[in-house]
Design an enzyme around this catalytic site. Structure first.
Site, short mmCIF file in Angstrom:
data_model
loop_
_atom_site.label_atom_id
_atom_site.label_comp_id
_atom_site.label_asym_id
_atom_site.label_seq_id
_atom_site.Cartn_x
_atom_site.Cartn_y
_atom_site.Cartn_z
N THR A 1 4.28 2.80 5.44
CA THR A 1 2.87 2.36 5.48
C THR A 1 2.12 3.29 6.43
OG1 THR A 1 1.34 0.70 6.39
CG2 THR A 1 3.59 0.58 7.18
N ARG B 1 19.14 11.04 -4.63
CA ARG B 1 20.07 12.17 -4.47
C ARG B 1 21.29 11.78 -3.63
NH1 ARG B 1 16.58 17.38 -5.26
NH2 ARG B 1 16.09 16.94 -7.45
N ASP C 1 5.52 -4.84 6.12
CA ASP C 1 5.98 -6.18 6.48
C ASP C 1 6.13 -7.15 5.30
OD1 ASP C 1 6.31 -5.83 9.10
OD2 ASP C 1 4.58 -7.01 9.76
N ASP D 1 2.49 -0.17 11.64
CA ASP D 1 2.42 -1.49 12.27
C ASP D 1 3.71 -2.30 12.12
OD1 ASP D 1 2.24 -1.84 9.56
OD2 ASP D 1 0.61 -3.28 9.63
N SER E 1 6.51 -6.50 2.20
CA SER E 1 7.61 -6.07 1.33
C SER E 1 8.94 -6.47 1.94
CB SER E 1 7.57 -4.55 1.15
OG SER E 1 6.27 -4.12 0.87
N ASP F 1 -0.15 2.47 8.33
CA ASP F 1 -0.65 1.72 9.50
C ASP F 1 0.23 1.85 10.74
OD1 ASP F 1 -2.59 0.90 7.80
OD2 ASP F 1 -2.00 -1.20 7.72
N ARG G 1 -5.17 -2.21 9.01
CA ARG G 1 -5.62 -3.60 8.83
C ARG G 1 -5.66 -4.38 10.14
NH1 ARG G 1 -3.55 -5.37 3.46
NH2 ARG G 1 -1.70 -4.35 4.26
N ARG H 1 1.15 -5.30 -5.33
CA ARG H 1 1.35 -6.48 -4.49
C ARG H 1 1.50 -7.65 -5.46
NH1 ARG H 1 -2.85 -3.70 -1.12
NH2 ARG H 1 -1.75 -2.99 0.73
N GLY I 1 0.84 -1.21 0.00
CA GLY I 1 0.00 0.00 0.00
C GLY I 1 0.86 1.25 0.00
O1 F6P Z 1 -1.62 -1.38 4.83
C1 F6P Z 1 -2.12 -0.16 4.43
C2 F6P Z 1 -3.58 -0.24 4.17
O2 F6P Z 1 -4.01 1.05 3.79
C3 F6P Z 1 -4.44 -0.80 5.29
O3 F6P Z 1 -4.69 0.15 6.30
C4 F6P Z 1 -5.67 -1.25 4.54
O4 F6P Z 1 -6.35 -2.25 5.22
C5 F6P Z 1 -5.09 -1.76 3.27
O5 F6P Z 1 -3.85 -1.10 3.09
C6 F6P Z 1 -5.96 -1.57 2.06
O6 F6P Z 1 -5.31 -2.12 0.97
P1 F6P Z 1 -5.76 -2.02 -0.56
O7 F6P Z 1 -4.79 -1.12 -1.21
O8 F6P Z 1 -5.62 -3.41 -1.05
O9 F6P Z 1 -7.14 -1.51 -0.63
#
Ligand code: F6P
Length: 325
Positions: free
Chosen positions: A131, A31, A109, A135, A111, A133, A177, A78, A17
Site C-alpha cells: 500500500t 518465480r 490491513d 500504514d 486484505s 500509505d 487515508r 475491494r 488499493g
Molecule cells: O490506501 C491507499 C489509498 O490510496 C489511500 O491513500 C486513499 O485514501 C485510498 O486508497 C483511495 O482509495 P480508492 O481507490 O477507493 O480511491
C-alpha cells in the site's frame, strides 16, 4: 511436484488499493514458487475474483516484463461479499476445487483481515504489505510507499517552480487515508513549509504565523502539504486565503500517486517479500504477515500485526518543521 514442500499448490492475489511494486511481488512469488517445484495460481480481482473462481496457473513467462510496471497484473478490488461467511465459504470451496493449499495476499490491513479469516478456514495464508500509505504495523516500509513519495516530491518540485515565479502560496493535498507518512517524508525531502498530518494535532493559527513570519523575512512562496486524513486541501487553502488575503492555489495529487514505475527500493522490497512468502508456505507456516524491520525480513503473527498500534516517526516530522523555519 517439489520435494520438501509443506504445500504443493499455492495462489497469489492482490487486494485493496494498488501500489507500485505489486507486480514485482507477484513475479517473485511465481518465480520462487516454480523454482521450488510448486504450482502457482494467479487469482484475478482480489477476493472478489476468488469468490468467482477467476484463477489460472502462472508459469515463468507469465510474469516476464512486469517488474518495472506499476499497477497489478492480477487486477485488484475491494469485495463486500468476501466480508460475509457465505462469500468466504465460496472462496474456500474454489481453492479446494483447484487443490490450492496456500495463499499469498498482497495488500493492506483490510486484505490481511480477509487473509486471517481464510486461515481460520484452513487455508495457509501469508500477507505481504502492499500500500502506498505505509500504514501497516510491524513493517518499516510497505511496498509502493517509496515510489509514491518520489512521485510527490517530483510534483512538489514542479509546483515550487511556478510558485516561485508567481510568488504564491500553494497547498498540496497528498494521499494517506489515516496516515501522514507520505506527507512527512515527501514534506521533508521536498522542503515543504508546513506539513499537516492526522497523527499530530495542528493549530491553523501556528500555520498562518509561520507563513507570515516567512513573508516578513522575504519569503515569496510557500508550500503547505496536507495529508488527506487531516482535511481537504481546498478547505485549508480557503482558510489561508481568507486569513491573509494572499493568492493561494491548491493541487490535489490524487491517484497519480498510486501509479508509475516502481522505484528500485520498492522492486527490491517486493522481490524479497514475495520470495520469503513462498518460503514460509513451503515450511508450512500460516497466518503470518511479512515485515521489513531494519534490513531484515520478519514474519509476524497476523493477529499481532492487526492489533499492534502503528506509530509514525514524529522525530522526522519535528525535524521537517525545524528545517522549514
Ligand atoms: O490506501 C491507499 C489509498 O490510496 C489511500 O491513500 C486513499 O485514501 C485510498 O486508497 C483511495 O482509495 P480508492 O481507490 O477507493 O480511491
Amino acid at each position: 511436484m517439489g520435494e520438501g514442500n509443506a504445500v504443493q499448490r499455492i495462489g497469489v492475489l492482490t487486494s485493496g488499493g494498488d501500489a507500485p511494486g505489486m507486480n514485482a511481488a507477484i513475479r517473485a512469488v511465481v518465480r520462487k514458487g516454480v523454482f521450488h517445484g510448486l504450482e502457482v495460481y494467479g487469482i484475478l480481482h482480489g477476493y472478489a475474483g476468488l469468490i468467482r473462481g477467476e484463477m489460472n496457473v502462472m508459469d515463468l513467462s507469465s510474469v516476464a516484463d512486469i517488474i518495472q510496471r506499476g499497477g497489478t497484473k492480477l487486477y485488484t478490488a475491494r469485495s463486500e461479499e468476501f466480508k460475509t461467511p457465505e462469500g468466504r465459504a465460496k472462496a474456500v470451496e474454489n481453492l479446494r476445487q483447484h487443490g490450492i493449499e496456500g495463499l499469498v495476499v498482497i495488500g493492506g490491513d483490510g486484505s490481511f483481515r480477509g487473509a486471517r479469516e481464510l486461515s481460520h478456514l484452513g487455508v495457509h495464508t501469508i500477507g505481504i504489505p502492499g500500500t502506498i500509505d505505509n500504514d501497516i504495523a510491524g513493517t518499516d516500509y510497505t511496498i509502493g510507499f517509496d515510489t509514491a513519495v518520489n512521485t510527490v516530491i517530483d510534483a512538489i518540485d514542479k509546483i515550487r517552480d511556478t510558485a516561485t515565479s508567481h510568488e504564491r502560496t500553494y497547498v498540496v493535498e497528498v494521499m494517506g487515508r489515516d496516515a501522514g507518512d507520505i506527507a512527512v517524508i515527501a514534506g521533508i525531502a521536498g522542503g515543504a513549509e508546513s506539513i499537516l498530518i492526522p497523527e499530530s494535532p495542528f493549530d491553523m493559527e501556528n500555520v498562518l504565523d509561520k507563513l507570515r513570519r516567512g513573508q516578513e523575512r522575504g519569503k515569496r512562496h510557500s508550500i503547505i502539504l496536507v495529508a488527506e486524513g487531516v482535511a481537504k486541501g481546498m478547505k485549508i487553502g480557503e482558510q489561508i486565503r481568507l486569513a491573509t488575503g494572499w493568492e493561494v492555489r491548491v493541487t490535489v495529487l490524487g491517484h497519480l500517486q498510486r501509479g508509475g514505475s516502481p522505484s528500485a527500493f520498492d522492486r527490491t522490497l517486493a522481490s524479497r517479500m514475495g520470495a520469503y512468502a513462498v518460503d514460509l508456505l513451503r515450511q508450512g507456516k500460516t497466518s503470518q504477515v511479512i515485515g521489513l524491520q531494519g534490513k531484515d525480513l520478519v514474519a509476524i503473527d497476523i493477529d499481532e500485526a492487526l492489533t499492534m498500534k502503528r506509530k509514525i516517526d514524529l522525530s522526522i516530522y519535528e525535524l521537517a518543521s525545524i528545517l522549514s523555519i
